[in-house]
Write a protein that holds these residues in place. Structure first.
Motif, PDB file in Angstrom:
ATOM      1  N   LEU A 136       1.195  -1.297  -0.036  1.00  0.00           N
ATOM      2  CA  LEU A 136       0.011   0.365  -0.130  1.00  0.00           C
ATOM      3  C   LEU A 136       1.024   1.004   0.147  1.00  0.00           C
ATOM      4  O   LEU A 136       0.737   2.205  -1.038  1.00  0.00           O
TER       5      LEU A 136
ATOM      6  N   ALA B 182       0.268   4.408  -3.208  1.00  0.00           N
ATOM      7  CA  ALA B 182      -0.278   5.340  -2.327  1.00  0.00           C
ATOM      8  C   ALA B 182       0.640   6.253  -2.389  1.00  0.00           C
ATOM      9  O   ALA B 182       1.160   6.768  -1.410  1.00  0.00           O
TER      10      ALA B 182
ATOM     11  N   TRP C 153       1.925   9.438  -0.090  1.00  0.00           N
ATOM     12  CA  TRP C 153       1.129   9.200   1.532  1.00  0.00           C
ATOM     13  C   TRP C 153       1.845   8.183   1.797  1.00  0.00           C
ATOM     14  O   TRP C 153       1.819   6.984   1.667  1.00  0.00           O
TER      15      TRP C 153
ATOM     16  N   MET D 178      -2.621   8.540   6.730  1.00  0.00           N
ATOM     17  CA  MET D 178      -3.809   8.763   6.240  1.00  0.00           C
ATOM     18  C   MET D 178      -4.705   8.307   7.504  1.00  0.00           C
ATOM     19  O   MET D 178      -4.301   8.076   8.899  1.00  0.00           O
TER      20      MET D 178
ATOM     21  N   ARG E 118      -6.872   3.923   5.774  1.00  0.00           N
ATOM     22  CA  ARG E 118      -6.102   2.667   6.176  1.00  0.00           C
ATOM     23  C   ARG E 118      -6.544   1.446   6.184  1.00  0.00           C
ATOM     24  O   ARG E 118      -5.855   0.593   5.372  1.00  0.00           O
TER      25      ARG E 118
ATOM     26  N   LEU F  66      -8.257  -0.049   2.835  1.00  0.00           N
ATOM     27  CA  LEU F  66      -7.293   0.074   1.671  1.00  0.00           C
ATOM     28  C   LEU F  66      -7.017  -1.955   2.130  1.00  0.00           C
ATOM     29  O   LEU F  66      -7.027  -2.591   1.929  1.00  0.00           O
TER      30      LEU F  66
ATOM     31  N   PHE G  20      -9.786   8.444  -2.856  1.00  0.00           N
ATOM     32  CA  PHE G  20      -8.649   8.090  -2.484  1.00  0.00           C
ATOM     33  C   PHE G  20      -8.697   6.253  -2.635  1.00  0.00           C
ATOM     34  O   PHE G  20      -7.918   5.903  -3.636  1.00  0.00           O
TER      35      PHE G  20
ATOM     36  N   VAL H  21      -5.935   3.415  -4.985  1.00  0.00           N
ATOM     37  CA  VAL H  21      -5.283   3.136  -4.432  1.00  0.00           C
ATOM     38  C   VAL H  21      -5.365   2.092  -5.071  1.00  0.00           C
ATOM     39  O   VAL H  21      -4.273   0.955  -5.440  1.00  0.00           O
TER      40      VAL H  21
END
Length: 135
Positions: free
Chosen positions: A65, A69, A72, A77, A82, A85, A121, A125
């Motif tokens: 991740l 990302a 980021w 996050m 988070r 994701l 977002f 991602v």
């Protein structure tokens, strides 16, 4: 909301608790799943597999991740984003759930629990996990 969507929502709640209180006792998780999923054994099993999988692969998921990302760090996050994701990435990488279904489910969780920009977002991602090379 589908039954599996509800199971994902409950898993997200537990992952969020893990994130904010890493030293918490996990003994109550099964009771939480049973209560929230109304003793539906099929859904509880699905939720347990997601929960165990994200926990077991969290370090690897976080690394992937962080790579995807752009600009980021995971620590910057929101905790909800988070964990949405993590859950979405786990489903894409380790389960039979079709990639687009996993992303759509994660986006819906982000809409429900995240901030105004969370869904966009999360979609951006997780989309980077899908191999776009048709060959």
């Amino acid at each position: 909301m589908s039954r599996r969507s509800r199971a994902r929502e409950v898993v997200l709640q537990l992952l969020y608790q893990d994130d904010l209180n890493p030293s918490r006792l996990l003994a109550d998780d099964m009771e939480f799943l049973r209560a929230r999923l109304r003793d539906n054994l099929e859904l509880i099993g699905f939720a347990q597999s997601l929960l165990r999988g994200v926990r077991r692969n969290r370090e690897e998921l976080d690394e992937m991740l962080a790579e995807r990302a752009q600009n980021w760090s995971l620590s910057r996050m929101a905790a909800t984003d988070r964990n949405v994701l993590r859950l979405g990435a786990f489903e894409i990488l380790y389960t039979e759930t079709p990639d687009r279904v996993a992303i759509n489910e994660a986006v819906e969780l982000a809409k429900r629990y995240g901030a105004r920009q969370s869904a966009q977002f999360v979609n951006g991602v997780l989309d980077r996990f899908i191999d776009k090379d048709p060959s």
